[in-house]
Design an enzyme around this catalytic site. Structure first.
Site: not given
Length: 540
Positions: A74-77, A115, A143, A145
């Protein structure tokens, strides 16, 4: 773009120091090199050449490659997500080797990603290189949750995710109409997580989820001022700095009308004194509506009594005459004889002598163990309202606002069940706990919520958002609609599930997290064939 090994190694070393680790200790000293080498391997997938075979004649059958395992970040975190991809195309003079499809998936997965973009990039690349009559890509991925103390509503009541059984059905929610139904999960997710979670809170909300969790919400302006109110989804981390917004908490479960309830009579006991059915001589039929009313008043004000002569008595006690009149009207509709007694202190007691009814009610527990029979959860909206109406008559307090109710019980299970029924009727409410020091006992209560106009509330406004350190397992399930009904600390929320297939769910649907082109987009039968092919192995 070429990989710079030195920069990667330096960055990983700084990262390890930044989180308080010693990059020179035995387990970590080679980690920077290993990470650099891994990204070099990833780079080799990005530079692949697509080998295409042309002039394949009139071959126009669908080519499907399913269950392609992929891993991405995941590119955000920079948190991992992984799963399976299903890819199909319909040739138009050009084809490629099956292995190339796998390489294409990895080409776009082995990089910082989201994704939705990953799905689209795979489809667009195949569209460009093969120029087919259609492309379909569906991604299945895990992912992050919910926290481990979050519960999900099942057809057997509230359960922690870790306590779910294979035969449990869970409450999925359609986000457009907030329609609830119980379904079998498509997948179960359990994942160790160390880092920070995001906590969305208010007086009536407590949702703790991972940063990438898909939160269902409405902006404050849209919810209160727009004529076209709607719910939308966004990753949790994007809402951290957002001003006030609303999260849904309740929906509508349509259910099925109960026409009659049949209660067998004339049980006998064996020598071990355990209740066994040896012969059923008669069966009492009770109208569904009458039954729901009776169960409501019984769970609020009823008790069971059995004397030494094996007399089985159901008792209901009340303090007010108008309530007694309500109860008597119910008893007149039931196939049992009853008696009414008024004591010196004004308490009114009804007595029903029935062994069959006694045994049925005995199974619902007593005192702190009481619960609602499972058939009530799936009864019609009207019948669930009847149940609550008569439970409130027996054990409800109208709050100072004159609109909302407070319901109290020693049984946590009973209060949890009643909360679930309120939520299934579109009424938001929370469960609270009170400890009485004098009696050394714990009681549980529910408070329903209404707005200033007196309309029932099915939502809560988020007033506080914070990051919370977390080191435990996180859980979720996958359901077709993509949304489930959960609660934490007695406070409910409708929010996203973990998507084990973030894409097309049925032959009629085209969603933004799938990518369909050409015939897959235009033709219902083609979509249906594709879905059947990728889902068939899951039913074996």
């Amino acid at each position: 773009m070429a990989i710079d090994r030195n920069k990667i190694e330096q960055a990983i070393k700084l990262f390890l120091e930044g989180i308080g680790e010693d990059p020179n200790r035995e387990g970590l000293k080679d980690t920077p090199k290993r990470v650099a080498k891994m990204w070099e391997e990833f780079e080799s997938y990005r530079e692949m050449n697509m080998t295409v075979f042309e002039e394949v004649g009139s071959y126009e059958e669908m080519v499907v490659v399913r269950d392609i395992q992929f891993y991405s970040l995941c590119e955000h975190h920079l948190l991992p997500f992984f799963g399976k991809a299903h890819v199909a195309y319909i040739p138009d003079k050009k084809v490629c080797g099956i292995s190339k499809i796998v390489r294409v998936v990895n080409k776009f997965a082995y990089r910082p990603q989201v994704q939705e973009r990953l799905t689209a990039e795979i489809a667009e690349y195949l569209e460009k290189e093969l120029q087919p009559k259609g492309v379909a890509v569906v991604m299945e991925a895990t992912h992050l949750c919910y926290s481990s103390d979050t519960e999900i509503l099942t057809d057997k009541g509230w359960k922690l995710f870790k306590d779910l059984n294979p035969d449990d059905k869970v409450a999925q929610v359609d986000k457009d109409g907030l329609i609830i139904e119980f379904v079998e999960p498509l997948d179960y997710i359990k994942y160790p997580f160390k880092g920070y979670m995001i906590n969305f809170k208010s007086k009536s909300l407590d949702l703790l989820v991972s940063p990438d969790h898909r939160v269902l919400f409405s902006s404050n302006w849209n919810f209160y001022k727009s004529k076209n109110r709607y719910w939308k989804t966004a990753p949790a981390y994007t809402l951290v700095d957002k001003s006030k917004f609303v999260i849904p908490q309740a929906g509508i479960l349509e259910g099925k009308n109960i026409d009659f309830i049949k209660i067998p009579e004339d049980y006998v006991r064996d020598s071990s004194e355990e209740t066994v059915i040896t012969k059923v001589k008669t069966v009492k039929k009770i109208k569904g509506n009458t039954f729901l009313k009776f169960i409501g008043i019984y769970l609020a004000r009823g008790s069971l009594y059995r004397n030494s002569t094996n007399s089985y008595t159901v008792r209901i006690t009340l303090n007010e005459e108008w309530k007694a009149q309500k109860v008597e009207s119910i008893l007149k509709e039931m196939p049992y004889s009853y008696s009414k007694h008024t004591k010196e202190n004004g308490v009114i007691e009804f007595r029903i002598n029935s062994k069959g009814l006694y045994i049925y009610l005995y199974k619902l527990g007593k005192g702190a163990d009481r619960h609602i029979p499972s058939e009530i959860f799936n009864s019609s909206v009207k019948q669930r309202k009847l149940f609550l109406e008569y439970f409130i008559i027996g054990n409800g307090q109208i709050k100072k606002d004159g609109k909302s109710y407070r319901l109290v019980s020693k049984s946590k299970k009973l209060v949890d069940d009643i909360q679930a029924i309120f939520l299934s009727l579109g009424v938001a409410c929370n469960v609270y706990e009170i400890f009485n020091k004098k009696s050394n006992s714990t009681h549980y209560y529910i408070e329903t919520r209404y707005n200033k106009r007196g309309d029932k509330k099915n939502y809560s406004m988020v007033t506080h958002v914070e990051n919370v350190e977390y080191n435990d397992y996180i859980y979720s399930v996958t359901v077709p609609s993509g949304y489930i009904l959960v609660r934490r600390n007695g406070k409910p929320a409708i929010s996203g599930n973990c998507m084990a297939m973030r894409g097309v769910r049925n032959p009629e649907s085209v969603t933004v997290t799938s990518k369909l082109t050409g015939k897959f987009l235009e033709c219902h039968k083609t979509r249906e064939e594709f879905l059947n092919l990728i889902n068939s192995h899951k039913k074996l």
